[in-house]
Design a protein around this motif. Sequence first.
Motif, mmCIF file in Angstrom:
data_model
loop_
_atom_site.group_PDB
_atom_site.id
_atom_site.type_symbol
_atom_site.label_atom_id
_atom_site.label_comp_id
_atom_site.label_asym_id
_atom_site.label_seq_id
_atom_site.Cartn_x
_atom_site.Cartn_y
_atom_site.Cartn_z
ATOM 1 N N ARG A 148 0.826 -1.308 -0.030
ATOM 2 C CA ARG A 148 -0.093 0.174 0.117
ATOM 3 C C ARG A 148 0.843 1.259 -0.081
ATOM 4 O O ARG A 148 0.229 2.357 -0.235
ATOM 5 N N CYS A 149 2.233 1.038 0.248
ATOM 6 C CA CYS A 149 3.185 2.306 0.279
ATOM 7 C C CYS A 149 3.159 2.841 -1.075
ATOM 8 O O CYS A 149 3.154 2.037 -2.128
ATOM 9 N N ILE A 150 3.065 4.205 -1.098
ATOM 10 C CA ILE A 150 3.250 4.796 -2.196
ATOM 11 C C ILE A 150 4.572 5.616 -2.208
ATOM 12 O O ILE A 150 4.810 6.500 -3.042
ATOM 13 N N LEU A 151 5.416 5.492 -1.524
ATOM 14 C CA LEU A 151 7.014 5.933 -1.274
ATOM 15 C C LEU A 151 6.981 7.503 -1.258
ATOM 16 O O LEU A 151 7.662 8.062 -2.135
ATOM 17 N N CYS A 152 6.120 8.150 -0.375
ATOM 18 C CA CYS A 152 6.269 9.400 -0.404
ATOM 19 C C CYS A 152 6.993 10.189 0.537
ATOM 20 O O CYS A 152 7.425 11.040 0.418
ATOM 21 N N TYR A 153 7.881 9.096 1.204
ATOM 22 C CA TYR A 153 8.929 9.398 2.028
ATOM 23 C C TYR A 153 8.427 10.184 3.335
ATOM 24 O O TYR A 153 9.263 10.740 4.156
ATOM 25 N N ARG A 154 7.230 10.426 3.570
ATOM 26 C CA ARG A 154 6.887 11.303 4.798
ATOM 27 C C ARG A 154 7.425 10.497 5.932
ATOM 28 O O ARG A 154 7.762 11.289 6.906
ATOM 29 N N CYS A 155 7.105 9.442 6.136
ATOM 30 C CA CYS A 155 7.525 8.655 7.407
ATOM 31 C C CYS A 155 8.936 8.657 7.699
ATOM 32 O O CYS A 155 9.547 9.078 8.687
ATOM 33 N N ILE A 156 9.891 8.716 6.602
ATOM 34 C CA ILE A 156 11.281 8.641 6.686
ATOM 35 C C ILE A 156 11.573 10.017 7.206
ATOM 36 O O ILE A 156 12.418 10.337 8.227
ATOM 37 N N ARG A 157 11.197 11.054 6.691
ATOM 38 C CA ARG A 157 11.214 12.416 6.923
ATOM 39 C C ARG A 157 10.987 12.861 8.407
ATOM 40 O O ARG A 157 11.685 13.720 9.040
ATOM 41 N N VAL A 158 9.636 12.142 8.606
ATOM 42 C CA VAL A 158 9.310 12.635 9.933
ATOM 43 C C VAL A 158 10.210 11.959 10.863
ATOM 44 O O VAL A 158 10.553 12.598 12.068
ATOM 45 N N CYS A 159 10.550 10.893 10.726
ATOM 46 C CA CYS A 159 11.496 10.173 11.867
ATOM 47 C C CYS A 159 12.988 10.982 11.881
ATOM 48 O O CYS A 159 13.483 10.977 12.900
ATOM 49 N N ASP A 160 13.392 11.345 10.708
ATOM 50 C CA ASP A 160 14.611 12.018 10.648
ATOM 51 C C ASP A 160 14.609 13.302 11.498
ATOM 52 O O ASP A 160 15.325 13.708 12.193
ATOM 53 N N GLU A 161 13.606 14.214 10.953
ATOM 54 C CA GLU A 161 13.647 15.531 11.370
ATOM 55 C C GLU A 161 12.930 15.833 12.591
ATOM 56 O O GLU A 161 13.472 16.613 13.493
ATOM 57 N N TRP A 162 11.859 15.173 12.868
ATOM 58 C CA TRP A 162 10.718 15.583 13.871
ATOM 59 C C TRP A 162 11.386 14.806 15.304
ATOM 60 O O TRP A 162 11.284 15.119 16.077
ATOM 61 N N VAL A 163 11.635 13.566 14.833
ATOM 62 C CA VAL A 163 11.908 12.719 16.017
ATOM 63 C C VAL A 163 13.370 12.337 16.437
ATOM 64 O O VAL A 163 13.787 12.078 17.448
ATOM 65 N N GLY A 164 14.170 12.414 15.330
ATOM 66 C CA GLY A 164 15.736 12.375 15.425
ATOM 67 C C GLY A 164 16.091 10.850 15.593
ATOM 68 O O GLY A 164 17.277 10.644 15.986
ATOM 69 N N ASP A 165 15.043 10.080 15.183
ATOM 70 C CA ASP A 165 15.469 8.505 15.437
ATOM 71 C C ASP A 165 16.260 7.910 14.365
ATOM 72 O O ASP A 165 17.135 6.994 14.646
ATOM 73 N N HIS A 166 16.231 8.292 13.080
ATOM 74 C CA HIS A 166 16.611 7.963 11.874
ATOM 75 C C HIS A 166 16.338 6.433 11.729
ATOM 76 O O HIS A 166 17.490 5.590 11.388
ATOM 77 N N ALA A 167 15.120 6.017 11.962
ATOM 78 C CA ALA A 167 14.801 4.443 12.164
ATOM 79 C C ALA A 167 14.395 3.848 11.124
ATOM 80 O O ALA A 167 14.065 2.720 10.799
ATOM 81 N N LEU A 168 13.846 4.714 10.046
ATOM 82 C CA LEU A 168 13.363 4.241 8.600
ATOM 83 C C LEU A 168 14.044 4.650 7.513
ATOM 84 O O LEU A 168 14.704 5.698 7.496
ATOM 85 N N GLY A 169 14.042 3.640 6.678
ATOM 86 C CA GLY A 169 14.619 4.011 5.063
ATOM 87 C C GLY A 169 14.098 3.174 4.028
ATOM 88 O O GLY A 169 13.038 2.671 4.197
#
Lengths: 735, 154
Positions: A148-169
């Motif tokens: 179902r993923c449309i590869l918008c990268y929102r989750c990755i950017r949120v994890c990097d920028e908001w959370v600072g966890d860098h847990a998704l790629g």
Amino acid sequence: MTEWVKITIDGKSYSAPRGRYLLEVCEELGIYVPNFCYYYKLPPQAACRMCLVRIENIRKLQTACTVRVQDGMVVTTNSDEIIGARQGMVDFILANHPLDCPMCDKGGECELQYMSLTYGNLFGRYMETKEHRDEYQLSPFIWLDPQRCILCYRCIRVCDEWVGDHALGVLGRGAHSEIIGNKRDGTLECENCGNCVEVCPVGALTSANFRFRARPWDIEDTITTCTYCADGCQLKLSVRDGKVVRAWAKDMTGINMEFLCLKGRYGNEFVNSPDRVHAPLIRRQGRLEQASWDEAIGLVASRLKEITATHGAESIACLGSPRLTNEVLYVLNKFARDVIGTPWISHIAEHDWRPLFNMLTAPLATQNDIRSGKKTLLLIGGNPPEYNPLTAYSLRYAVRENGSRLIIVNARPLLRLPEESEFFHIRPGSEPALLLALLDESQLNLVAEITNLSVERLGALRRALEESEDLVVLIGPEVSGAALEAAGALGARWATERRRVRLLPLMRFNNSLGALDMGLTGDLPAPEDIGAHIKALYLVGVDPIRTYGDRWREALARAEFVVVHELFTTETAEYAHVVLPAMSFAEIDGTFTNNAGQVQRVRRALESGGERRPDWVILRLVAKGMGVEMDVRGSAMAMLKDLAERVPGYEGITYEQIDAEGAVQTHRALVKEVSWNDLLDRLNAQVAALDRNRDMLTEPPALGTGLFERGTLIEHVPLMAQAFGWDGSRSRDDR
Amino acid sequence: MFSQQAEREIDRLLARYPRKRSAIIPVLFIAQKERGYLSDDVLEYVAKRMGLTYLDVVTVVSFYTMFYRRPIGKYNIQLCNNVSCMLCGSEKIQEHIERKLGITFGQTTPDGRFTLTEVQCLGSCGTAPVMQVNFDYYENLTPENVDQILDSLP
């Protein structure tokens, strides 16, 4: 200064701030440009290409999310060409996406569903076989359905920028790309804040607690304030059939914008727990047995009267929880002081913050103060990513968006704060010395010896403050006593006409500050006093055994009479003579005051089952049973009015004002004249007593120490109990 | 983990960029040259060496067809199947190689001599169909000249 430029969109001319992204400008002007991957305050990705527009003199269609507006730009957002391009993009996005919306958890609130209906082709043109991939669990809290993923990268950017966890790629490329987690098998090892789920536009990322439990059209949302840390995030509680089914962030308007942490998002289902106390309990022959309200209130009132008559009112101690609403704490304070007449009215405090407020010389900093404009942010002690996750989010935001300077003074390196921050590594426990260095330049040699920072580094730290124009100092719980007074005095020392100073105490509980404001002291009776000169305990939502350990177990056993208002039969309730069933934050109206002194509303999201009552109603009934009619009005709203007339700093605060502004900051009286000699004497004495030989700590605190900490509320959330093995299904080491 | 010379080379690369992460691709090439392919352990080591996470490294590696996650044959036949090559008959070339060597995309012959890899555009559409064997280009392919090329490899 913002420079404004003239642009033309769809034949009309507008002015817009130079350099803003075209998509944002259009959005502000009310011109809708469809988009998926764009997200407010995240770096642009231009992955979905839904926002294609025509810009005059540029040959190809451009993505509005990446183009910055310039003077004289002429833009078309709607034409046959653009409609065709959007249809093409939807075709591409749907190439691998299943067309089974009724089966999908996102159905009804899915951005892709909306886009396909509005901008897609009636007949898809892509004829190849869809690549099927099975869904799987990324973590106990988060599921991924890759197809179902449309590869918008929102989750990755949120994890990097908001959370600072860098847990998704993203693994792979092109149509075969897939979102993966940071462990070797592609699953997640992170704080599980679920912000990735919040921003997912489709049904790819879902929350374990919510998936397939409710449809968006049969839930009701209530905006309320989180009941965990002192940052005070706004959240939406979704309720279905009288049960909380999820929490998510408020739409960009709360102080947390759209951020929530693990506990805020997944920690609310204790409200639904079957273990909740649902009726009054009275101890008979050593066992707690169900009783009627009349009987329970009658017993409490008569025993309190007897004990007052025999031992005096001072033999009764009232303790309240810093999780209660201002209204409840206000009534509790009145109950203790006016009805019972005891000076023992305290809240359970993890740290005594009063010295800071007694010496406050600068206003408190809100999250918005941290996030807006270029600042110098000085963090002394504390561990915001664990204990004040929203503050950590705001710090990351400030560095990323505004280029603010973040200076961290801590005994340990902290994780999940920006790489760009400057770290001053001090000896554990030497925070008071550091404050001495900030107030008194003549003592740098002494401070250097104690903190293990060189005189040059201390000089650099002072210089950073001198260079600052807008300074926010965040104070962790390592700072106490005279050092906390010194922190309060930083405003008087560093604020000038050119330099604004604000302070933010990193308090622990959602209403720690409210409890102080409502007049609850931090002075608890010592456990030895219980049974000696303290004969009875009136406990509202507190569990001293859990908070302070086994010494209180014996103390409670010695007490003549113990009453608790509780949600659960805690260890302390096991020693109670009467347990009165209280309502949780989700079932009542009221207000909390966060660590910046902002008052925010708590709203009733659901009816409480059983015979539970709000704490303030119970207190009034007990007072009445003792023959005293409390001067308290009959609703939370009216109580806020009362409170706003009598509590300093809360003057004039009303629901209307909070509803209009979201959060209303209380006014705090500032100390005008600091008697520096006295303050420095006290501080010097504290510094002189510090241990100068403690070993330096080099390891960062372990991930999840604060966020995953077990507590009475959290352990009654099934998902938490399961994820962390508190239900006995898994040992803690397995996670 | 690697030879002294390789480690020195990595140090030199890391010092060359303002941000260490910029050196990731050349560092991975050195690692691949050392080990033949990039195992999980190698990725973990590279990540640690560069101050990155395993996730940072594995996502980069997975994007590029020239990084190998498994051991490959002596000759890596990289056949383009993008639009230009496909229109000029790359599918026929693919079938021919598959029949000749008895392997499909992603496989290696049992003798360890050939690996067949599907790659994206090699940037030589004018001479499509194109393949790259290790680092050499072969253009205007036909089943006949593919036979000739593969048979003449040492």
